[in-house]
Design a protein around this motif. Sequence first.
Motif, PDB file in Angstrom:
ATOM      1  N   LYS A  92      63.789  36.214  67.229  1.00  0.00           N
ATOM      2  CA  LYS A  92      63.983  37.424  67.874  1.00  0.00           C
ATOM      3  C   LYS A  92      62.163  37.870  67.779  1.00  0.00           C
ATOM      4  O   LYS A  92      61.508  37.769  67.299  1.00  0.00           O
ATOM      5  CB  LYS A  92      63.945  37.386  66.093  1.00  0.00           C
ATOM      6  CG  LYS A  92      63.607  39.611  65.591  1.00  0.00           C
ATOM      7  CD  LYS A  92      63.939  39.151  64.695  1.00  0.00           C
ATOM      8  CE  LYS A  92      63.576  41.679  63.765  1.00  0.00           C
ATOM      9  NZ  LYS A  92      63.579  41.331  63.121  1.00  0.00           N
ATOM     10  N   HIS A  93      61.973  39.199  68.678  1.00  0.00           N
ATOM     11  CA  HIS A  93      61.646  39.275  69.779  1.00  0.00           C
ATOM     12  C   HIS A  93      61.476  41.327  69.373  1.00  0.00           C
ATOM     13  O   HIS A  93      62.236  41.654  69.810  1.00  0.00           O
ATOM     14  CB  HIS A  93      61.348  39.394  70.615  1.00  0.00           C
ATOM     15  CG  HIS A  93      61.275  37.630  71.358  1.00  0.00           C
ATOM     16  ND1 HIS A  93      60.589  36.662  71.722  1.00  0.00           N
ATOM     17  CD2 HIS A  93      62.505  36.761  71.871  1.00  0.00           C
ATOM     18  CE1 HIS A  93      61.065  36.126  71.884  1.00  0.00           C
ATOM     19  NE2 HIS A  93      61.943  35.622  72.051  1.00  0.00           N
ATOM     20  N   ARG A  94      60.219  41.435  68.633  1.00  0.00           N
ATOM     21  CA  ARG A  94      60.119  42.465  68.902  1.00  0.00           C
ATOM     22  C   ARG A  94      60.095  43.172  70.356  1.00  0.00           C
ATOM     23  O   ARG A  94      59.301  42.591  70.632  1.00  0.00           O
ATOM     24  CB  ARG A  94      59.172  42.892  67.280  1.00  0.00           C
ATOM     25  CG  ARG A  94      59.462  42.558  66.709  1.00  0.00           C
ATOM     26  CD  ARG A  94      58.416  43.088  65.631  1.00  0.00           C
ATOM     27  NE  ARG A  94      58.775  43.061  63.779  1.00  0.00           N
ATOM     28  CZ  ARG A  94      59.837  44.143  63.772  1.00  0.00           C
ATOM     29  NH1 ARG A  94      60.850  44.300  63.825  1.00  0.00           N
ATOM     30  NH2 ARG A  94      60.287  43.983  61.995  1.00  0.00           N
ATOM     31  N   SER A  95      60.503  44.594  70.141  1.00  0.00           N
ATOM     32  CA  SER A  95      59.788  45.127  71.529  1.00  0.00           C
ATOM     33  C   SER A  95      58.688  45.335  71.924  1.00  0.00           C
ATOM     34  O   SER A  95      57.387  46.515  71.448  1.00  0.00           O
ATOM     35  CB  SER A  95      61.281  46.309  71.481  1.00  0.00           C
ATOM     36  OG  SER A  95      60.106  46.890  73.426  1.00  0.00           O
TER      37      SER A  95
ATOM     38  N   GLY B  77      72.812  43.162  59.310  1.00  0.00           N
ATOM     39  CA  GLY B  77      72.005  44.644  59.626  1.00  0.00           C
ATOM     40  C   GLY B  77      69.949  44.048  60.400  1.00  0.00           C
ATOM     41  O   GLY B  77      70.119  42.683  60.737  1.00  0.00           O
ATOM     42  N   ARG B  78      70.049  45.015  60.006  1.00  0.00           N
ATOM     43  CA  ARG B  78      68.080  44.897  60.174  1.00  0.00           C
ATOM     44  C   ARG B  78      67.471  44.169  59.898  1.00  0.00           C
ATOM     45  O   ARG B  78      66.349  43.123  59.275  1.00  0.00           O
ATOM     46  CB  ARG B  78      66.994  46.275  60.319  1.00  0.00           C
ATOM     47  CG  ARG B  78      67.830  46.734  60.890  1.00  0.00           C
ATOM     48  CD  ARG B  78      66.977  48.800  61.361  1.00  0.00           C
ATOM     49  NE  ARG B  78      65.750  48.183  61.900  1.00  0.00           N
ATOM     50  CZ  ARG B  78      64.482  48.654  61.035  1.00  0.00           C
ATOM     51  NH1 ARG B  78      64.972  48.962  59.975  1.00  0.00           N
ATOM     52  NH2 ARG B  78      63.004  48.318  61.846  1.00  0.00           N
ATOM     53  N   ASP B  79      68.022  43.402  58.534  1.00  0.00           N
ATOM     54  CA  ASP B  79      67.586  41.738  57.794  1.00  0.00           C
ATOM     55  C   ASP B  79      67.614  40.820  58.774  1.00  0.00           C
ATOM     56  O   ASP B  79      66.934  39.615  58.665  1.00  0.00           O
ATOM     57  CB  ASP B  79      68.309  41.793  56.723  1.00  0.00           C
ATOM     58  CG  ASP B  79      68.554  42.426  55.807  1.00  0.00           C
ATOM     59  OD1 ASP B  79      66.820  42.976  54.728  1.00  0.00           O
ATOM     60  OD2 ASP B  79      69.862  42.523  54.596  1.00  0.00           O
ATOM     61  N   THR B  80      68.116  40.815  59.589  1.00  0.00           N
ATOM     62  CA  THR B  80      68.039  39.899  60.926  1.00  0.00           C
ATOM     63  C   THR B  80      68.582  38.204  60.102  1.00  0.00           C
ATOM     64  O   THR B  80      67.698  37.562  60.699  1.00  0.00           O
ATOM     65  CB  THR B  80      67.209  39.453  61.517  1.00  0.00           C
ATOM     66  OG1 THR B  80      65.993  39.564  61.816  1.00  0.00           O
ATOM     67  CG2 THR B  80      67.487  41.437  62.329  1.00  0.00           C
TER      68      THR B  80
ATOM     69  N   ASP C 284      73.385  44.768  64.158  1.00  0.00           N
ATOM     70  CA  ASP C 284      71.600  45.230  64.423  1.00  0.00           C
ATOM     71  C   ASP C 284      71.350  43.259  63.696  1.00  0.00           C
ATOM     72  O   ASP C 284      69.743  43.560  64.286  1.00  0.00           O
ATOM     73  CB  ASP C 284      71.215  46.002  63.006  1.00  0.00           C
ATOM     74  CG  ASP C 284      71.677  47.506  63.879  1.00  0.00           C
ATOM     75  OD1 ASP C 284      71.370  47.163  64.684  1.00  0.00           O
ATOM     76  OD2 ASP C 284      70.880  48.277  63.160  1.00  0.00           O
ATOM     77  N   ALA C 285      72.086  42.785  63.675  1.00  0.00           N
ATOM     78  CA  ALA C 285      71.707  41.331  63.155  1.00  0.00           C
ATOM     79  C   ALA C 285      71.223  40.853  64.909  1.00  0.00           C
ATOM     80  O   ALA C 285      70.434  39.806  64.494  1.00  0.00           O
ATOM     81  CB  ALA C 285      72.798  40.428  62.471  1.00  0.00           C
ATOM     82  N   PHE C 286      71.160  41.056  65.767  1.00  0.00           N
ATOM     83  CA  PHE C 286      71.079  40.567  66.296  1.00  0.00           C
ATOM     84  C   PHE C 286      70.393  41.409  67.337  1.00  0.00           C
ATOM     85  O   PHE C 286      68.749  40.407  68.410  1.00  0.00           O
ATOM     86  CB  PHE C 286      72.565  40.580  68.376  1.00  0.00           C
ATOM     87  CG  PHE C 286      72.060  40.519  70.028  1.00  0.00           C
ATOM     88  CD1 PHE C 286      71.566  39.670  69.510  1.00  0.00           C
ATOM     89  CD2 PHE C 286      72.340  41.482  70.248  1.00  0.00           C
ATOM     90  CE1 PHE C 286      71.202  38.898  70.867  1.00  0.00           C
ATOM     91  CE2 PHE C 286      71.881  41.091  71.172  1.00  0.00           C
ATOM     92  CZ  PHE C 286      71.436  39.578  71.869  1.00  0.00           C
TER      93      PHE C 286
ATOM     94  N   ARG D 158      64.885  42.325  69.438  1.00  0.00           N
ATOM     95  CA  ARG D 158      67.010  41.678  69.745  1.00  0.00           C
ATOM     96  C   ARG D 158      66.397  40.178  69.988  1.00  0.00           C
ATOM     97  O   ARG D 158      65.005  39.775  69.738  1.00  0.00           O
ATOM     98  CB  ARG D 158      66.946  42.178  71.560  1.00  0.00           C
ATOM     99  CG  ARG D 158      65.647  42.291  72.180  1.00  0.00           C
ATOM    100  CD  ARG D 158      66.633  41.597  74.000  1.00  0.00           C
ATOM    101  NE  ARG D 158      67.462  40.924  73.898  1.00  0.00           N
ATOM    102  CZ  ARG D 158      68.553  40.708  75.140  1.00  0.00           C
ATOM    103  NH1 ARG D 158      68.273  41.342  75.820  1.00  0.00           N
ATOM    104  NH2 ARG D 158      69.381  39.711  75.132  1.00  0.00           N
ATOM    105  N   ARG D 159      67.034  39.400  69.840  1.00  0.00           N
ATOM    106  CA  ARG D 159      67.366  38.035  69.636  1.00  0.00           C
ATOM    107  C   ARG D 159      67.740  37.356  71.550  1.00  0.00           C
ATOM    108  O   ARG D 159      68.712  37.925  72.119  1.00  0.00           O
ATOM    109  CB  ARG D 159      67.960  37.683  69.167  1.00  0.00           C
ATOM    110  CG  ARG D 159      68.107  35.768  69.056  1.00  0.00           C
ATOM    111  CD  ARG D 159      68.530  35.473  68.076  1.00  0.00           C
ATOM    112  NE  ARG D 159      68.488  34.281  67.354  1.00  0.00           N
ATOM    113  CZ  ARG D 159      68.831  33.173  67.576  1.00  0.00           C
ATOM    114  NH1 ARG D 159      69.667  32.880  68.246  1.00  0.00           N
ATOM    115  NH2 ARG D 159      68.263  31.788  67.715  1.00  0.00           N
ATOM    116  N   GLU D 160      67.499  35.739  72.410  1.00  0.00           N
ATOM    117  CA  GLU D 160      67.909  36.887  73.642  1.00  0.00           C
ATOM    118  C   GLU D 160      69.072  35.867  73.390  1.00  0.00           C
ATOM    119  O   GLU D 160      69.777  35.885  74.283  1.00  0.00           O
ATOM    120  CB  GLU D 160      67.201  34.554  73.593  1.00  0.00           C
ATOM    121  CG  GLU D 160      65.576  35.079  74.363  1.00  0.00           C
ATOM    122  CD  GLU D 160      65.428  36.458  75.206  1.00  0.00           C
ATOM    123  OE1 GLU D 160      66.172  36.430  76.114  1.00  0.00           O
ATOM    124  OE2 GLU D 160      64.696  36.853  74.630  1.00  0.00           O
TER     125      GLU D 160
END
Length: 292
Positions: free
Chosen positions: A135-138, A123-126, A252-254, A238-240
């Motif tokens: 990982k890139h925040r919007s 999840g959001r723990d990614t 949400d892990a992605f 998101r992650r690439e």
Amino acid sequence: HIGESLLPQSVPMLKRLGVLPEVEKIGILKYGAELVSYRRGRSQMFHFAKAFDESQPYAFEVKRAEFDDILAKNAIAKGVRFHEGINALRVEFRPGQTSLIHAEDRQGSPCIWEARFVVDASGRDTFLSGQLGGKHRSKKHGSAAVFGHFEGVTRLTGMDEGNITAGWLDDGWCWLIPFKDGTMRVGIVCHPDYIKSRRTSLDQFLLDTLRQSPPIAKRMEQARPLTPTYAAANFSYRRESMTGEAYLMIGDAFAFIDPVFSSGVHLAINSGTIGAEVVDAFLRGAADYPAR
């Protein structure tokens, strides 16, 4: 946990998993969504039965602790070995070999699992993004949320009792999610700069912000908090890439989007369903694994 309002197209997947009867016991039926515009002085109800796809006219509102417990017990009943109280620390990827998951138990004692394939469903723990990076925040969408559970919130009537309400605010939007036991989750989603302007307690900040919408404020007149008020900052990321050699990130892990109309749980269940086929193809050495 955010993610209590399910979407209609998740229901067929719950049926496929064999958990629909259990979800029906804990969830309240949700036939649509109400949008409230205080600026125009009116509201509009959108029923799923009148959607482009009319095949699934309802969904559910659920408490996540109960919903997640149903999913976990269903997996265990079907042969999954489920270890609680284990804290995963890192994955040791060994190209061409199995991977090693380094972890510790509740007492802090180290333990290692060997895996042919690793699925990050944290999840959001990614979890894997934290280890591997990427990982890139919007930058375009950096909303933050404040939310809690309440009793005494005025509910909609009739068949609409279980519907989610989304209301427009000066500084964002809010949601009201009713539960079967008569309680309700109430939250706001706002720009981080507005959240940073807070000069009161988090509890009071939530109530003050909801007053920006008179119709919502009226429903909250008799509300009493049942939980602490929680905050979650900078939602979207998101992650690439969501996959690599013998690993996959789902839900949400992605990636995570602002929780408009409960996309998160649906994307998690859907990517879990598709991801299971990916893992199966890998373990069988199937030719279509790369495509999947």
